[in-house]
Design an enzyme around this catalytic site. Structure first.
Site, PDB file in Angstrom:
ATOM      1  N   CYS A  15       7.094  -4.414  -0.737  1.00 32.39           N
ATOM      2  CA  CYS A  15       7.887  -3.841  -1.929  1.00 32.39           C
ATOM      3  C   CYS A  15       8.275  -2.334  -1.563  1.00 32.39           C
ATOM      4  O   CYS A  15       7.737  -1.620  -0.696  1.00 32.39           O
ATOM      5  CB  CYS A  15       6.596  -3.624  -3.034  1.00 32.39           C
ATOM      6  SG  CYS A  15       6.034  -5.091  -3.557  1.00 32.39           S
TER       7      CYS A  15
ATOM      8  N   CYS B 175       2.138  -6.350   4.437  1.00 35.09           N
ATOM      9  CA  CYS B 175       1.808  -6.573   3.212  1.00 35.09           C
ATOM     10  C   CYS B 175       0.473  -5.714   3.093  1.00 35.09           C
ATOM     11  O   CYS B 175      -0.108  -5.462   3.914  1.00 35.09           O
ATOM     12  CB  CYS B 175       1.625  -8.080   2.805  1.00 35.09           C
ATOM     13  SG  CYS B 175       1.198  -8.324   0.990  1.00 35.09           S
ATOM     14  N   ASP B 176      -0.103  -5.510   1.874  1.00 34.88           N
ATOM     15  CA  ASP B 176      -0.975  -4.372   1.823  1.00 34.88           C
ATOM     16  C   ASP B 176      -2.054  -4.364   2.587  1.00 34.88           C
ATOM     17  O   ASP B 176      -2.665  -3.554   3.088  1.00 34.88           O
ATOM     18  CB  ASP B 176      -1.441  -4.173   0.300  1.00 34.88           C
ATOM     19  CG  ASP B 176      -0.097  -3.881  -0.745  1.00 34.88           C
ATOM     20  OD1 ASP B 176       0.897  -3.951  -0.205  1.00 34.88           O
ATOM     21  OD2 ASP B 176      -0.543  -3.941  -1.820  1.00 34.88           O
TER      22      ASP B 176
ATOM     23  N   CYS C 100       6.878 -10.431   2.031  1.00 34.77           N
ATOM     24  CA  CYS C 100       6.695  -9.301   2.870  1.00 34.77           C
ATOM     25  C   CYS C 100       6.497  -9.820   4.214  1.00 34.77           C
ATOM     26  O   CYS C 100       6.897  -9.113   5.613  1.00 34.77           O
ATOM     27  CB  CYS C 100       5.246  -8.731   2.393  1.00 34.77           C
ATOM     28  SG  CYS C 100       5.134  -8.247   0.831  1.00 34.77           S
TER      29      CYS C 100
ATOM     30  N   SER D 270      -3.179  -0.988  -7.896  1.00 31.47           N
ATOM     31  CA  SER D 270      -1.863  -1.239  -6.685  1.00 31.47           C
ATOM     32  C   SER D 270      -1.584   0.229  -6.555  1.00 31.47           C
ATOM     33  O   SER D 270      -1.517   1.320  -7.048  1.00 31.47           O
ATOM     34  CB  SER D 270      -0.976  -2.034  -7.324  1.00 31.47           C
ATOM     35  OG  SER D 270       0.232  -1.873  -6.441  1.00 31.47           O
TER      36      SER D 270
ATOM     37  N   ASP E 183      -0.388  -9.840  -2.377  1.00 34.78           N
ATOM     38  CA  ASP E 183      -1.107  -9.157  -3.693  1.00 34.78           C
ATOM     39  C   ASP E 183      -0.014  -9.446  -4.695  1.00 34.78           C
ATOM     40  O   ASP E 183      -0.443  -9.666  -5.588  1.00 34.78           O
ATOM     41  CB  ASP E 183      -1.023  -7.582  -3.440  1.00 34.78           C
ATOM     42  CG  ASP E 183      -2.044  -7.358  -2.691  1.00 34.78           C
ATOM     43  OD1 ASP E 183      -2.538  -6.257  -3.177  1.00 34.78           O
ATOM     44  OD2 ASP E 183      -2.643  -7.909  -1.762  1.00 34.78           O
TER      45      ASP E 183
END
Length: 577
Positions: A204, A129-130, A56, A480, A88
């Site tokens: 993702c 990223c998250d 990511c 998630s 993550d």
């Protein structure tokens, strides 16, 4: 334009270099390769989470260089400011996941420390990223200087080994693990899947947390319309970064709205609407209140729930649907979704954006829905949105469920209670549960874990074992954005705060009704029995945590308030300048 060319504009960064007493500061700026003209320009921090901690983040530094070029071309002097990121993907299903949500706070704190310490005049944020995305946006709103955010983009999907050419993403590998454990796939098939599912840099590929929060950044008005769905490896990202930087410099030089002018209640409702309309990540209901907190706005889970309930599901995106971020890009990007929601009255078009224009003005030229990846808001997939907040005697403060793609919205079954993710993981791997069970995982909330771990590993195993739609799962931890199934998380109050989830015992009957008219989750026990069990509960032995986890556990607030760690927006000294 430089500061010397615009004598009417006084930049805050002048604090660090003007006057005799700042001669040594000028030495440091000269040592950075700046001449007198560079020093006199406004100074802008380029914050990114680039590095080799995950795919990511892998190409974010490269993207930051294009942002720096745009800042310089727009009359500013850029300063690259890398900040921490926790993957993550690499922390999944082990104790390292405790540091994932905490990294959101570290990122916001890092932005504040750098901007206020160095007196930067603006912020350009890039994350993919998250927790990077909300962390950077939180920092922008907290510092309240001219800012722009750009999601670093998603990875391209892989393809299944062989001839069928089905698109793959990392969740397919997670679920294949469950198939192997159930005897329905071989380890060779799993290995082939793991090598094929993530072929490029980027977040993702589905409408998981990173891509959800990318769309949120556009809906909030902090990001350029159309920016979030451009894949990470596409060359189009270079001019995108330069254009965004030049627009940011116009805000720095002029009187465009600041982040707290942009992040209003209307903007927050717009953000919730795009999450519901796309069947996005339940984590957004944790991050949007946290961003609101930085703006001094009380916007909690109940406020999120109201918007979720009135916004239709119009995008057919994975994990609940069929398509990926790349497919949204090819039909015109997030602006397609925002425009159709606006035209049907589901957004506030008068909300401001970082450009100084309204959201309605920004999406006026967006493409129309294609009818496949995205449908018109007047002809939705479902009229009640992709996410729901459930309440009842088990979760008085609420719990979150992604309903997009669910086959069954009603479930009643006996509780199978576990006091940690590890206990539940072992039981699921060994099939020590029954069809119809409600698997309960507690002590995984923000304070009790501490860190509020997410349970994608377990939910993916359940689907891989063919049990994803035959059991329910309830936790005070997180899920998630890639989770699917009857998985209810963020249950509040958490067990560590004496929430009713702490009173559950194996065999207690739990009823779940996620139909729009109900939205309830309850245990078939009376209030007196629940209170009696909670009063008799043995306190969890105190653990000496030390370090970051200890500080987090002492300061974190409940999940329905965004799991924030400070008291909220305050006027800081430099905000007055």
């Amino acid at each position: 334009m430089s500061n010397t060319e615009d004598p009417k504009k006084k930049f805050r960064s002048a604090t660090i270099y003007e006057g005799t007493i700042r001669a040594t500061t000028r030495s440091f700026l000269h040592a950075l390769g700046q001449d007198d003209e560079d020093i006199a320009r406004p100074h802008v921090g380029v914050f990114h989470t680039g590095g080799e901690m995950s795919p990511c983040n892998m190409n974010l530094r490269e993207q930051a260089q294009h942002a720096k070029t745009g800042i310089y071309a727009g009359g500013g002097t850029p300063h690259e400011c890398p900040v921490v990121s926790v993957s993550d993907g690499l922390t999944m299903a082990h104790s390292g996941m405790r540091f994932s949500l905490i990294s959101r706070e570290l990122i916001a704190d890092s932005v504040e420390a750098s901007v206020r310490g160095h007196q930067w005049d603006g912020i350009f944020g890039i994350g993919a990223c998250d927790k990077n995305l909300p962390g950077l946006m939180m920092g922008m709103v907290r510092c309240n200087v001219p800012s722009v955010f750009v999601h670093g983009g998603s990875a391209l999907p892989g393809q299944t080994p062989g001839v069928d050419g089905r698109d793959l993403n990392v969740v397919d590998t997670y679920e294949t693990i469950g198939k192997v454990l159930a005897g329905n796939a071989t380890t060779d098939e799993l290995e082939a899947m793991s090598r094929a599912c993530l072929p490029t840099a980027g977040a993702c590929a589905g409408q998981f947390t990173a891509n959800t929060m990318g769309m949120v950044s556009e809906a909030l008005g902090l990001a350029p319309i159309g920016s979030s769905m451009v894949p990470a490896v596409f060359s189009e990202r270079a001019p995108l970064m330069r254009r965004a930087a030049k627009t940011l410099m116009k805000a720095v030089m002029g009187d465009s709205p600041l982040p707290r002018d942009i992040v209003t209640r209307k903007a927050l409702e717009n953000a919730c609407a795009v999450v519901s309309a796309t069947g996005g990540s339940t984590n957004a209901a944790l991050h949007i209140p946290a961003i609101a907190h930085e703006a001094g706005i009380k916007f909690h889970l109940d406020d999120v729930a109201e918007v979720f309930a009135r916004t239709p599901l119009i995008a057919d995106l994975r994990p609940g649907g069929q398509y990926l971020a790349r497919d949204v890009f090819y039909i015109g990007g997030a602006g397609v979704i925002l425009r159709t929601l606006l035209e049907q009255g589901f957004l506030h078009g008068d909300a401001l954006t970082f450009t100084g224009r309204t959201l309605a003005e920004e999406v006026a030229d967006a493409a129309m829905p294609d009818g496949r990846v995205v449908r018109k808001a007047g002809d939705p997939i479902t009229r009640d949105g992709g996410l729901a907040v459930l309440k009842g005697n088990l979760c008085p403060d609420g719990a979150l469920l992604k309903v997009a793609g669910l086959k069954t919205l009603v479930h009643r079954g006996p509780a199978r209670v576990f006091d940690s993710e590890e206990e539940a993981q072992t039981a699921v791997q060994n099939r020590l549960y029954q069809s119809g069970d409600v698997i309960v995982i507690r002590n995984e909330g923000p304070k009790g874990s501490p860190g509020m771990r997410e349970m994608l590993g377990i939910t993916a195993l359940l689907y891989g074992q063919g049990m994803g739609d035959k059991v329910a799962l309830l936790t005070d931890g997180r899920f998630s954005g890639a989770t699917r199934g009857l998985c209810i998380g963020y249950a509040g109050p958490e067990a560590a705060d004496g929430g009713p989830i702490a009173a559950l015992r194996d065999g207690d009957m739990v009823s779940i009704d996620a139909r729009p008219a109900s939205l309830s989750i309850s245990v078939e026990l009376g209030a007196e029995e629940i209170a009696l069990r909670l009063s008799a509960r043995t306190a969890k032995p105190a653990t000496h945590l030390g370090g970051l986890l200890e500080k987090y556990a002492l300061t974190v607030r409940p999940s329905h308030q965004g799991a924030v760690t400070h008291s909220g927006n305050v006027v800081w000294l430099r905000d007055l300048s």
